[in-house]
Write an enzyme that holds these catalytic residues in place. Structure first.
Site, mmCIF file in Angstrom:
data_model
loop_
_atom_site.group_PDB
_atom_site.id
_atom_site.type_symbol
_atom_site.label_atom_id
_atom_site.label_comp_id
_atom_site.label_asym_id
_atom_site.label_seq_id
_atom_site.Cartn_x
_atom_site.Cartn_y
_atom_site.Cartn_z
ATOM 1 N N SER A 119 0.853 -1.186 0.000
ATOM 2 C CA SER A 119 0.000 0.000 0.000
ATOM 3 C C SER A 119 0.889 1.236 0.000
ATOM 4 O O SER A 119 1.993 1.233 0.561
ATOM 5 C CB SER A 119 -0.899 0.004 1.235
ATOM 6 O OG SER A 119 -1.485 1.278 1.434
ATOM 7 N N SER A 120 0.401 2.303 -0.602
ATOM 8 C CA SER A 120 1.179 3.539 -0.636
ATOM 9 C C SER A 120 1.312 4.190 0.736
ATOM 10 O O SER A 120 2.096 5.131 0.905
ATOM 11 C CB SER A 120 0.555 4.528 -1.622
ATOM 12 O OG SER A 120 -0.786 4.803 -1.277
ATOM 13 N N CYS A 121 0.588 3.685 1.745
ATOM 14 C CA CYS A 121 0.730 4.249 3.090
ATOM 15 C C CYS A 121 2.065 3.878 3.727
ATOM 16 O O CYS A 121 2.378 4.344 4.822
ATOM 17 C CB CYS A 121 -0.422 3.802 3.989
ATOM 18 S SG CYS A 121 -0.354 2.063 4.451
ATOM 19 N N TYR A 148 -0.636 -0.542 10.182
ATOM 20 C CA TYR A 148 -0.840 -1.225 8.906
ATOM 21 C C TYR A 148 0.373 -1.022 7.999
ATOM 22 O O TYR A 148 0.850 -1.959 7.342
ATOM 23 C CB TYR A 148 -2.100 -0.684 8.239
ATOM 24 C CG TYR A 148 -2.395 -1.251 6.872
ATOM 25 C CD1 TYR A 148 -2.894 -2.540 6.733
ATOM 26 C CD2 TYR A 148 -2.184 -0.493 5.722
ATOM 27 C CE1 TYR A 148 -3.175 -3.068 5.477
ATOM 28 C CE2 TYR A 148 -2.463 -1.006 4.466
ATOM 29 C CZ TYR A 148 -2.964 -2.288 4.347
ATOM 30 O OH TYR A 148 -3.230 -2.805 3.110
ATOM 31 N N LYS A 152 3.047 -3.766 6.169
ATOM 32 C CA LYS A 152 3.314 -3.830 4.740
ATOM 33 C C LYS A 152 4.808 -3.630 4.437
ATOM 34 O O LYS A 152 5.360 -4.258 3.522
ATOM 35 C CB LYS A 152 2.473 -2.795 3.995
ATOM 36 C CG LYS A 152 0.993 -3.158 3.948
ATOM 37 C CD LYS A 152 0.795 -4.485 3.244
ATOM 38 C CE LYS A 152 -0.662 -4.891 3.142
ATOM 39 N NZ LYS A 152 -0.824 -6.192 2.448
ATOM 40 N N HIS A 191 -12.776 3.065 2.968
ATOM 41 C CA HIS A 191 -11.876 4.126 2.579
ATOM 42 C C HIS A 191 -12.680 5.291 1.996
ATOM 43 O O HIS A 191 -13.889 5.212 1.823
ATOM 44 C CB HIS A 191 -10.845 3.616 1.565
ATOM 45 C CG HIS A 191 -9.833 2.693 2.160
ATOM 46 N ND1 HIS A 191 -9.909 1.326 2.017
ATOM 47 C CD2 HIS A 191 -8.727 2.941 2.912
ATOM 48 C CE1 HIS A 191 -8.885 0.772 2.647
ATOM 49 N NE2 HIS A 191 -8.160 1.720 3.205
#
Length: 326
Positions: A119-121, A148, A152, A191
């Site tokens: 994920s881009s987070c 989270y 990742k 989201h």
């Protein structure tokens, strides 16, 4: 492939067994659709009722029985800002266990090609925009979803460690914000984009004169239709190999306020939009640098309005039985 041997990406064997972890979710189901459209005859998936990926022994048994040649790890515990803020332990623990179990089992069964989806987070809250892959671990994470993100990041490192220790040509991809069929439209755990779709559609159905959205509307976000992501995943498996993860996105962004206006237009809402600035905005901007992906020969094809029209149509067709309808 032996350790140190150079791997050249090539077309995948359409007759080989292909396991998609998380095949019922938004991302996994899109990948299954793309694989079947591309001629893969033996795509395998298990529901959460059939297999708890947090159960190590069960995952090992699955890989021993199925013996997949290819794997996409799209399974994850996911949620929006509220869910991540209220349940960080669940997001950290569940995702770490899912990843470790699947990756270890795949290594033990000599899986040839594996794609881990993150994920881009994973990137720092204030990373330079657009965010390059080498921005990883250069600053502090957004605190509302740091648990989270850490899980990742651990998945990326796990894939890189397997490449170093065992020489396997496994890769990782980091998608931007996704939307599309089979998204979670829950009022509590979704989201931003599915939340906007549900909120505006319900306002149209009820005749509400206004809609109130979280935050100021000023953060900028990039969105990618999940069918575009699925196409990019197959492309990467057949055309890319390297230790560094690859950003997957559209390469364009807009403010949440602008995106909300498009959603309102698509669903036919003509009332007033209000903004509750007491609610968190999250990361100020998150636009991925997709030059590595573009250089490999892939670009997104589904524009935001077109993708939203498809998603709203799907949502209205399935609203009575949606996962996370609460």
């Amino acid at each position: 492939m032996t350790f140190g041997e150079r791997f050249t990406p090539r077309g995948l064997d359409r007759d080989a067994t292909f396991y998609v972890a998380g095949h019922r979710g938004m991302v996994g189901s899109a990948i299954v659709r793309r694989l079947r459209a591309a001629g893969f005859e033996n795509v395998v998936g298990k529901t959460s009722d059939e297999l708890d990926l947090r159960n190590r022994d069960a995952v090992v048994d699955l890989f021993s029985d199925v013996k997949p040649k290819y794997v996409v790890l799209a399974a994850a515990r996911v949620g929006g800002i509220m869910a991540n803020s209220n349940h960080p332990v669940n997001f950290l623990s569940d995702n770490l266990r899912i990843q470790v179990n699947v990756l270890d089992a795949a290594q033990a069964m000599d899986v040839e090609r594996l794609l881990f989806l993150g994920s881009s987070c994973i990137y720092p809250k204030h990373a330079e925009q657009p965010i390059r892959e080498d921005s990883l671990l250069t600053g502090h994470l957004e605190p509302t979803n740091d648990a989270y993100a850490i899980a990742k990041i651990a998945g990326i490192m796990h894939v890189q460690a397997i490449r170093r220790q065992y020489g396997r040509p496994w890769i990782s991809a980091m998608p931007t914000n996704l939307y599309g069929p089979n998204d979670n439209f829950s009022s509590e755990n979704s989201h931003v984009l599915p939340a906007l779709i549900r909120r505006y559609d319900e306002a149209v159905a009820s005749g509400a004169p206004s809609v109130t959205n979280w935050g100021s509307g000023s953060p900028r976000r990039e969105f990618l239709h999940v069918d575009d992501l699925a196409d990019a995943c197959l492309h990467l498996l057949e055309h890319y190999d390297g230790p560094e993860h690859v950003n997957v996105g559209s390469g364009t962004d807009a403010t949440i306020r602008e995106i909300a206006a498009v959603v309102a237009s698509v669903v036919g809402f003509t009332g007033e939009t209000k903004w509750d600035s007491t609610k968190p905005d999250g990361t100020p901007r998150k636009l991925l640098d997709v030059s590595k992906l573009t250089a490999s020969g892939w670009t997104s094809k589904i524009g935001l309005r077109d993708g939203l029209e498809r998603t709203v149509a799907w949502y209205r067709d399935h609203v009575g039985a949606l996962r996370g309808r609460s």
